[in-house]
Design a protein around this motif. Structure first.
Motif, PDB file in Angstrom:
ATOM      1  N   ILE A 153       9.765   3.981   8.053  1.00 52.45           N
ATOM      2  CA  ILE A 153       9.787   2.615   7.516  1.00 52.45           C
ATOM      3  C   ILE A 153      10.989   1.841   8.068  1.00 52.45           C
ATOM      4  O   ILE A 153      10.867   0.681   8.452  1.00 52.45           O
ATOM      5  CB  ILE A 153       9.788   2.624   5.973  1.00 52.45           C
ATOM      6  N   VAL A 183      -1.513   7.552   5.384  1.00 48.66           N
ATOM      7  CA  VAL A 183      -0.280   8.124   4.903  1.00 48.66           C
ATOM      8  C   VAL A 183      -0.568   9.540   4.488  1.00 48.66           C
ATOM      9  O   VAL A 183      -1.340   9.776   3.579  1.00 48.66           O
ATOM     10  CB  VAL A 183       0.223   7.342   3.698  1.00 48.66           C
ATOM     11  N   ALA A 187       3.927   3.179  -2.336  1.00 49.64           N
ATOM     12  CA  ALA A 187       3.940   4.497  -2.978  1.00 49.64           C
ATOM     13  C   ALA A 187       5.238   5.225  -2.672  1.00 49.64           C
ATOM     14  O   ALA A 187       5.918   5.734  -3.565  1.00 49.64           O
ATOM     15  CB  ALA A 187       2.733   5.317  -2.517  1.00 49.64           C
ATOM     16  N   ILE A 188       5.633   5.253  -1.385  1.00 48.15           N
ATOM     17  CA  ILE A 188       6.848   5.951  -0.998  1.00 48.15           C
ATOM     18  C   ILE A 188       8.083   5.244  -1.550  1.00 48.15           C
ATOM     19  O   ILE A 188       9.030   5.881  -2.003  1.00 48.15           O
ATOM     20  CB  ILE A 188       6.938   6.060   0.538  1.00 48.15           C
ATOM     21  N   ILE A 190      -6.802   2.114   0.446  1.00 42.20           N
ATOM     22  CA  ILE A 190      -5.823   3.129   0.844  1.00 42.20           C
ATOM     23  C   ILE A 190      -5.703   4.249  -0.184  1.00 42.20           C
ATOM     24  O   ILE A 190      -5.091   5.270   0.061  1.00 42.20           O
ATOM     25  CB  ILE A 190      -4.419   2.539   1.091  1.00 42.20           C
ATOM     26  N   GLY A 239       0.787  -1.230   0.000  1.00 36.24           N
ATOM     27  CA  GLY A 239       0.000   0.000   0.000  1.00 36.24           C
ATOM     28  C   GLY A 239       0.817   1.276   0.000  1.00 36.24           C
ATOM     29  O   GLY A 239       1.526   1.580  -0.936  1.00 36.24           O
ATOM     30  N   ALA A 240       0.685   2.021   1.102  1.00 42.10           N
ATOM     31  CA  ALA A 240       1.319   3.327   1.184  1.00 42.10           C
ATOM     32  C   ALA A 240       2.840   3.212   1.150  1.00 42.10           C
ATOM     33  O   ALA A 240       3.523   4.040   0.560  1.00 42.10           O
ATOM     34  CB  ALA A 240       0.884   4.010   2.464  1.00 42.10           C
ATOM     35  N   TYR A 241       3.385   2.179   1.792  1.00 42.40           N
ATOM     36  CA  TYR A 241       4.828   1.956   1.749  1.00 42.40           C
ATOM     37  C   TYR A 241       5.284   1.817   0.303  1.00 42.40           C
ATOM     38  O   TYR A 241       6.347   2.270  -0.075  1.00 42.40           O
ATOM     39  CB  TYR A 241       5.191   0.658   2.502  1.00 42.40           C
TER      40      TYR A 241
END
Lengths: 361, 287
Positions: free
Chosen positions: B230, B34, A121-122, B91, A117-119
C-alpha cells in the motif's frame, strides 16, 4: 389507484411474536437452567451481537472490517479502567466501553475511509494492531500481561445480591446470570435496532449505497455520511459487547481482548456460514458455530481447520449462506425488509398510508 | 554512528519485507485479489523447505529450488479451482475465501508441525558478516536484500519484456478487452498466482533462515507485506521495495528507542504515509 409501500408480512408478524416469546423464555431460563448452560448462552449471545454488527457493516454497509477486535478490546479496557482506576461498579462501567469504542472509531474511520475495499480491510486490521500495542503499554492496567478485576469490585456488583436471593444460588453463579441477562438484552436490542434501521430511511439508503454507490449518490443519498453512521453505530455497540464480555471473564490481557481470531474470525465465519446480508443469517450461523464447537471441541486445531474449510465451501457453493439456501427454497423471511407496493382501491375510502414510502419520511 | 547502523539494518530488513510483499503485489496488481492467506502460505512454504532439507539433508537453497515448482502448481490450482470461481465485482467473496484458507492453513500446520518454533539451518552463512567500512552487516540480510532486488528485476522483465507479461498487463487493465484479443484471463490469473507462489517460496527461504517461525506468525507477515504494497502504490514493484524499506527502517528505529516499539513504529509509519498519500507513493494503476 393509489399504492402503499409495506414491509410487513404474515411470516414476519409470526416470527416477531415468536421472538418476543423466546426473549421472555430467555429471561426466566436461569430459574431452571444449570450454570454451564447459562455460561454457554452468554457466549452465544455475545457472539450473535458481534455477528449482527459485522453483518450490518459488511453485509449491508459494504464495509469489510477485519479490525472489529479493536472495539471489543478498547471497550473491555475502558470498562477495566473505570473499575480499577476510578472505582466504578463493573456493570455501570460498561457504557464506558461503548464510549471508548466510539471515540476510537472516529480516527479509525478517518483513516480507513480513505481506503477502498481490500485496502479498507487491511487498514482496519492495522489500526486494531496499533491499538493493541498501545494498550499493552498501559502499565496501570497490567501492560502486556494483563490484569484481573479486583475482588472488591466483583464481590458487590449491583443486582448480584438480589439475583442470589431470588434464585438461591452462589455469588459466582448470580454474576453469570446477571451477565447473561445483560447479554440477552443487548442481543435483542441490537437485532431490534438493526431491523428498525433497515426498515427505515437509513436502511433504504444503506441498501442503495451497497448496491450501487454512484446511482445512490445521484438520487441524493449522502454515501459518506451513511458509512460513517453505520461504522460509528457498529463500533459503539461492539465496544459495549466487549466490556460486557470482560465483566463476565473478569480477567483481561491485550492478546485476548484484541484477538483477531476470537472477535473477528469467528464472527466472520458465523456471518458467512449463516448468510451474509440477512438478519437471519447470523442467528442461524451462531447455532451452527456452536454445534460445531461443541462436537469438535476435543479435536483442538481440527475444529478451526474445519471451520475455515466450511467457510470456503459456503462461499463457493452457497454465497448467500445457509439461510440464503433455505429462503431461496421456501421464500421464507423472518425479518422482512423488502418494500412491496400494494394497490389500494380508492373507492373503498381507505386512507393513504402515513408511512412507508422512501420519499415521504 | 549507531544511527547509521540502525538505518542500514532497517533498509536491509526492508528487503525481507519487500520479498514478502512482491508476490502479494503481483497478484493484487493483476486481478485485484487480496490474498489474506499470503502470510500463511509463506509459512507453509518455509515448512516445505524445512521438510525437504531435513529429509534429504539438502542445502536450503537447493531445497527451495525443489519447493518452488511444487508451490507454483499449488498456487496455479488454488487460483484455477477455487479463487477464479469467486473473483468478480464484489470483493467480499475472495476476501472471505482467502480468510477461510488462512485459518484452515494455520490450524492444519499446527496439527502437522506442532506449535514449536522452527528454523531452516543455513550453516556458517547464519552468522557470517562483512565489514563495509562504516557499518558491519550480516551476509544473510545483505543476501536477502540482493535477492529482493533480483526478484523485482526478474518480475519486471517478465512484465515488460515477454508475451506473458503483456498478457498480465492487458488483463490487469481490462480483462474483457484482453479476452477479445485471445487471452484467457482465468488462465492468466492461474499462472500469475503460481508465479506469486514461487516468489513466496523465495521469501519463505529467507524468513526461515533468518528467524524462528511457527504456524501462527503468518498474519503478522501478511500485515507487513500489505503495508509495503500500500505504501508503494498499486502495481509498482519498485514502490513495494520502497514500502518495505520504510517499514523496515521505521521498525529498527523504533526498536532502537524502545524494544517494545519496534512493531508499533512500523505500523505508525504506514498510517502516516496513508494520511499523506492515500494511494501510496508510486501508484501505477488507478483504483
Amino acid at each position: 389507484m393509489a399504492y402503499r409501500v409495506v414491509t410487513r408480512t404474515r411470516t414476519g408478524s409470526i416470527a416477531g411474536v415468536a421472538a418476543i416469546v423466546l426473549i421472555i423464555v430467555g429471561f426466566v431460563l436461569p430459574a431452571v437452567a444449570p450454570r454451564d448452560m447459562i455460561q454457554d448462552l452468554f457466549t452465544i449471545l455475545t457472539l450473535l451481537t458481534l455477528a449482527q454488527l459485522w453483518n450490518l457493516l459488511a453485509g449491508y454497509g459494504g464495509l469489510v472490517s477485519v479490525g472489529q477486535q479493536a472495539f471489543v478490546g478498547i471497550g473491555a479496557y475502558a470498562m477495566f479502567a473505570g473499575v480499577i482506576l476510578w472505582g466504578m461498579d463493573p456493570v455501570l462501567a460498561i457504557p464506558l466501553g461503548g464510549l471508548a469504542a466510539l471515540v476510537l472509531a472516529v480516527p479509525t474511520a478517518f483513516f480507513a475511509f480513505r481506503l477502498q475495499g481490500a485496502y479498507f480491510a487491511i487498514g482496519t486490521w492495522v489500526i486494531a494492531e496499533v491499538t493493541r500495542l498501545l494498550v499493552a503499554q498501559w502499565k496501570a492496567l497490567g501492560g502486556g500481561t494483563g490484569t484481573s478485576l479486583p475482588r472488591e469490585a466483583t464481590s458487590d456488583i449491583i443486582g448480584v445480591e438480589a439475583i442470589r436471593s431470588l434464585f438461591g444460588v452462589r455469588e459466582a453463579a448470580a454474576r453469570d446470570i446477571l451477565a447473561y441477562w445483560l447479554a440477552l438484552t443487548l442481543a435483542a436490542l441490537t437485532i431490534a435496532a438493526i431491523y428498525w434501521l433497515l426498515r427505515n430511511r437509513l436502511g433504504l439508503a444503506l441498501a442503495a449505497v451497497r448496491d450501487n454507490t454512484e446511482a445512490a449518490k445521484s438520487v441524493g443519498v449522502d454515501a459518506r455520511r451513511i458509512k460513517w453512521a453505520v461504522f460509528l453505530i457498529a463500533a459503539f455497540v461492539t465496544g459495549l459487547t466487549g466490556a460486557l464480555i470482560y465483566v463476565q471473564t473478569a480477567r483481561i490481557s491485550p492478546d485476548a481482548a484484541f484477538s483477531v481470531t476470537d472477535w473477528t474470525a469467528y464472527v466472520i465465519f458465523i456471518v458467512v456460514i449463516g448468510g451474509i446480508g440477512r438478519l437471519e443469517g447470523p442467528i442461524l450461523g451462531v447455532i451452527v458455530f456452536y454445534v460445531l464447537q461443541s462436537t469438535l471441541a476435543d479435536y483442538g486445531a481440527w475444529y478451526l481447520l474445519t471451520l475455515g474449510l466450511i467457510a470456503i465451501a459456503v462461499m463457493l457453493f452457497a454465497p448467500r449462506g445457509l439461510w440464503g439456501l433455505m429462503s431461496e427454497r421456501t421464500g421464507l423471511h423472518l425479518f422482512p425488509v423488502q418494500r412491496r407496493l400494494l394497490a389500494i382501491d380508492p373507492m373503498s375510502g381507505q386512507q393513504p398510508p402515513k408511512r412507508g414510502g422512501p420519499d415521504d419520511q | 554512528m549507531i544511527w547509521v547502523d540502525t538505518i542500514v539494518q532497517g533498509i536491509l530488513l526492508g528487503g525481507l519485507y519487500a520479498l514478502f510483499a512482491a508476490g502479494l503485489s503481483l497478484v493484487f496488481g493483476i486481478m485485484r485479489l487480496v490474498n489474506l492467506a499470503h502470510g500463511d502460505l509463506i509459512i507453509f512454504a518455509a515448512f516445505a523447505i524445512l521438510l525437504i532439507t531435513s529429509t534429504f539433508g539438502l542445502n536450503p537453497f537447493v531445497a527451495a529450488l525443489i519447493a518452488a515448482p511444487v508451490m507454483f502448481v499449488l498456487g496455479w490450482a488454488l487460483q484455477r479451482f477455487v479463487l477464479n470461481r469467486v473473483l468478480g465485482k464484489d470483493i467480499l467473496p475472495p476476501l472471505l475465501v482467502t480468510f477461510g484458507l488462512s485459518v484452515a492453513l494455520q490450524n492444519g500446520m499446527l496439527e502437522a508441525f506442532s506449535a514449536d518454533s522452527q528454523r531452516i539451518p543455513a550453516g556458517p552463512l547464519e552468522s557470517a558478516s562483512v565489514d563495509l567500512g562504516i557499518v558491519t552487516v550480516g551476509w544473510m540480510p545483505l543476501l536477502t536484500f540482493a535477492t529482493a532486488i533480483a526478484v523485482i528485476i526478474g518480475l519486471n522483465q517478465i512484465f515488460y519484456r515477454t508475451a506473458l507479461g503483456r498478457a498480465f498487463r492487458a488483463t490487469s487493465d481490462d480483462p474483457v478487452t484482453a479476452s477479445l484479443m485471445g487471452i484467457a484471463p482465468k488462465g492468466i490469473f492461474a499462472i500469475a498466482t503460481g508465479l506469486a507462489m514461487v516468489v513466496v517460496t523465495i521469501a519463505a527461504l529467507y524468513l526461515g533462515m533468518r528467524a524462528n517461525f511457527d504456524p501462527s506468525i503468518g498474519p503478522a507477515r501478511l500485515i507487513y507485506a500489505f503495508e509495503a504494497v500500500i505504501i508503494g502504490g498499486l502495481g509498482s514493484l519498485w514502490g513495494t521495495l520502497a514500502g518495505g524499506i520504510i517499514i523496515g527502517v521505521a521498525q529498527t528505529l523504533g526498536a532502537a528507542i524502545n524494544p517494545e516499539w519496534q512493531i508499533l513504529a512500523g505500523h505508525i509509519a504506514f498510517l502516516v504515509v496513508l494520511l499523506v498519500r492515500p494511494r501510496g507513493l508510486f501508484p501505477r494503476a488507478v483504483d
